[in-house]
Design an enzyme around this catalytic site. Structure first.
Site, mmCIF file in Angstrom:
data_model
loop_
_atom_site.group_PDB
_atom_site.id
_atom_site.type_symbol
_atom_site.label_atom_id
_atom_site.label_comp_id
_atom_site.label_asym_id
_atom_site.label_seq_id
_atom_site.Cartn_x
_atom_site.Cartn_y
_atom_site.Cartn_z
ATOM 1 N N ASP A 3 0.812 -1.218 0.000
ATOM 2 C CA ASP A 3 0.000 0.000 0.000
ATOM 3 C C ASP A 3 0.848 1.271 0.000
ATOM 4 O O ASP A 3 0.475 2.288 0.580
ATOM 5 C CB ASP A 3 -0.982 -0.010 1.187
ATOM 6 C CG ASP A 3 -1.734 -1.326 1.245
ATOM 7 O OD1 ASP A 3 -2.330 -1.678 0.221
ATOM 8 O OD2 ASP A 3 -1.689 -2.013 2.275
ATOM 9 N N GLN A 13 2.383 -6.793 -3.005
ATOM 10 C CA GLN A 13 2.866 -6.831 -1.617
ATOM 11 C C GLN A 13 4.098 -5.924 -1.505
ATOM 12 O O GLN A 13 4.166 -4.943 -2.225
ATOM 13 C CB GLN A 13 3.182 -8.269 -1.167
ATOM 14 C CG GLN A 13 1.948 -9.104 -0.896
ATOM 15 C CD GLN A 13 1.232 -9.487 -2.161
ATOM 16 O OE1 GLN A 13 1.839 -9.853 -3.160
ATOM 17 N NE2 GLN A 13 -0.064 -9.404 -2.142
ATOM 18 N N HIS A 24 -4.463 -2.945 -5.383
ATOM 19 C CA HIS A 24 -3.854 -1.711 -5.880
ATOM 20 C C HIS A 24 -4.985 -0.792 -6.299
ATOM 21 O O HIS A 24 -5.823 -1.170 -7.105
ATOM 22 C CB HIS A 24 -2.982 -1.995 -7.104
ATOM 23 C CG HIS A 24 -1.722 -2.728 -6.789
ATOM 24 N ND1 HIS A 24 -0.873 -3.163 -7.751
ATOM 25 C CD2 HIS A 24 -1.171 -3.075 -5.614
ATOM 26 C CE1 HIS A 24 0.159 -3.773 -7.190
ATOM 27 N NE2 HIS A 24 0.002 -3.740 -5.890
ATOM 28 N N ASP A 62 2.009 15.088 -0.445
ATOM 29 C CA ASP A 62 1.008 16.125 -0.163
ATOM 30 C C ASP A 62 0.298 15.865 1.157
ATOM 31 O O ASP A 62 -0.196 16.804 1.791
ATOM 32 C CB ASP A 62 -0.039 16.181 -1.288
ATOM 33 C CG ASP A 62 -0.714 14.833 -1.506
ATOM 34 O OD1 ASP A 62 0.018 13.832 -1.675
ATOM 35 O OD2 ASP A 62 -1.956 14.773 -1.489
HETATM 36 P P1 IMP Z 1 -1.874 -13.126 3.095
HETATM 37 O O1 IMP Z 1 -0.763 -12.987 2.103
HETATM 38 O O2 IMP Z 1 -3.219 -12.762 2.528
HETATM 39 O O3 IMP Z 1 -1.896 -14.462 3.780
HETATM 40 O O4 IMP Z 1 -1.626 -12.075 4.261
HETATM 41 C C1 IMP Z 1 -0.492 -12.139 5.096
HETATM 42 C C2 IMP Z 1 -0.131 -10.764 5.627
HETATM 43 O O5 IMP Z 1 0.333 -9.938 4.558
HETATM 44 C C3 IMP Z 1 -1.303 -10.019 6.262
HETATM 45 O O6 IMP Z 1 -0.820 -9.181 7.303
HETATM 46 C C4 IMP Z 1 -1.818 -9.150 5.103
HETATM 47 O O7 IMP Z 1 -2.499 -8.032 5.566
HETATM 48 C C5 IMP Z 1 -0.499 -8.792 4.430
HETATM 49 N N1 IMP Z 1 -0.658 -8.504 2.992
HETATM 50 C C6 IMP Z 1 -0.759 -9.409 1.980
HETATM 51 N N2 IMP Z 1 -0.861 -8.779 0.807
HETATM 52 C C7 IMP Z 1 -0.818 -7.466 1.054
HETATM 53 C C8 IMP Z 1 -0.843 -6.303 0.214
HETATM 54 O O8 IMP Z 1 -0.929 -6.352 -1.004
HETATM 55 N N3 IMP Z 1 -0.777 -5.088 0.865
HETATM 56 C C9 IMP Z 1 -0.673 -5.013 2.213
HETATM 57 N N4 IMP Z 1 -0.625 -6.064 3.018
HETATM 58 C C10 IMP Z 1 -0.697 -7.284 2.445
HETATM 59 MG MG MG Z 2 -2.872 -2.556 -1.317
#
Ligand code: IMP
Ligand code: MG
Length: 332
Positions: free
Chosen positions: A12, A170, A42, A278
């Site tokens: 994020d 991620q 995204h 910003d």
């Molecule tokens: P999982 O990959 O869905 O099993 O999540 C495992 C951990 O990674 C959790 O804390 C999720 O919130 C975090 N996570 C997985 N994918 C993302 C992403 O795209 N953005 C932010 N956090 C993610």
């Molecule tokens: Mg995201």
């Protein structure tokens, strides 16, 4: 030119926004998605509409680019087909590597019941699908009838083109190898793995853009240095909510320099993109020239460059794809 975009923090960071900018600016022939799967969200703002992309590349905003998903990604057919519709339903434009793994209803069920609750998984079935692939019992996308029109050899496509944008998902601190294990996702998500996900070798990459946000957020559990309360984050205007899960994100005001330096090294970042300048420094909304940034914002960007030893080439100044400063021509 082949460029990979990766996240440098906990996800994020604003990758979607920079990807859609690069897609429009550089006109990539192909935009290929690596990373884990639909656990990513995204957010792309395009022509006044919000697109929460989980499977297809966010670079769909360039209507000429082909959109493909690499062999290393676990694919939820339902999410994929819905997104193809959402962006206009053009079958010829979208593809999935025939080797990619399918997420089944059983994977989602297992994610909900077996993944330790403390990890805060998105429960999208990604982890169990990755496990089954490693156990050699997973189905591939080639076994799903509805996906047949989309099957392709992504590895061959990306190696045959010189103008490719590769989209990671991620982020480094969520890598199963380098992140905050066991509070992390189910795969490594550093640039080398993202490259391998789509079939590119390490020498086939020209640039690695590592995206960081002007402050740090995290969804789910695990350490977050300098964490502040939701109330404090709201007051600062930093409070965010998850794209996939709607959960409030946890916030730290700080950039974690040691982690970021390590991330830049392991990803071999050649450029840094900084989002939400910003939000951190009001008065910079919608700026498109570096010279127009406030002194505070410029000093912050210089601090990042000094600490990471990598130039900041892109700066996000607002939610729209056009709210961006692109310094690549001056710097590279
Ligand atoms: P999982 O990959 O869905 O099993 O999540 C495992 C951990 O990674 C959790 O804390 C999720 O919130 C975090 N996570 C997985 N994918 C993302 C992403 O795209 N953005 C932010 N956090 C993610
Ligand atoms: Mg995201």
């Amino acid at each position: 030119m082949r460029t990979i975009i990766v996240g440098g923090q906990y996800g994020d960071e604003g990758k979607g926004k920079f990807i859609s900018h690069l897609a429009l600016e550089d006109n990539p022939e192909i935009i290929a998605r690596g990373g884990v799967g639909p656990n990513a969200g995204h957010e792309v703002h395009y022509r006044g509409k919000r697109y929460p992309m989980r499977m297809l590349p966010c670079g769909f905003t360039n209507e000429k680019s082909r959109l493909i998903i690499g062999a290393g990604v676990v694919v939820d057919p339902e999410v994929f087909l819905k997104e193809v519709e959402m962006i206009g339903g053009d079958q010829d434009r979208c593809g999935i590597d025939f080797r990619a793994t399918v997420i089944t209803a059983e994977h989602k069920e297992r994610d909900a019941t077996q993944t330790p609750g403390k990890i805060g998984s998105t429960k999208s079935g990604c982890g169990p699908a990755v496990m089954d692939r490693a156990g050699r019992v997973a189905k591939t996308v080639a076994e799903v009838d509805e996906l047949k029109p989309y099957l392709t050899d992504v590895a061959k496509e990306v190696n045959a083109s010189k103008n490719v944008l590769v989209e990671g998902s991620q982020a480094f601190m969520l890598s199963v190898l380098y992140g905050t294990y066991p509070f992390c996702t189910s795969k490594d998500v550093s640039a080398s793995t993202i490259a391998a996900d789509v079939g590119l070798g390490p020498k086939s990459i020209d640039h690695v853009v590592m995206v960081i946000k002007s402050y740090t957020t995290r969804v789910g559990a695990g350490e977050l240095k300098g964490e502040i309360s939701v109330e404090e984050a709201e007051k600062l205007g930093f409070q965010e909510y998850g794209t996939v899960t709607g959960r409030p994100r946890r916030t730290s005001k700080d950039l974690h320099w040691d982690d970021l330096r390590f991330a830049a090294t392991v990803n071999s970042a050649t450029q840094i993109a900084v989002s939400k300048i910003d939000i951190r420094f009001p008065g910079n909304e919608g700026k498109t020239n570096y010279a127009d940034l406030t002194g505070e914002a410029k000093a912050f960007i210089e601090e990042i460059e000094k600490n990471l030893g990598v130039p900041v080439t892109l700066v996000g100044t607002g939610p729209d794809a056009t709210h961006i400063i692109d310094r690549r021509k001056e710097i590279l």
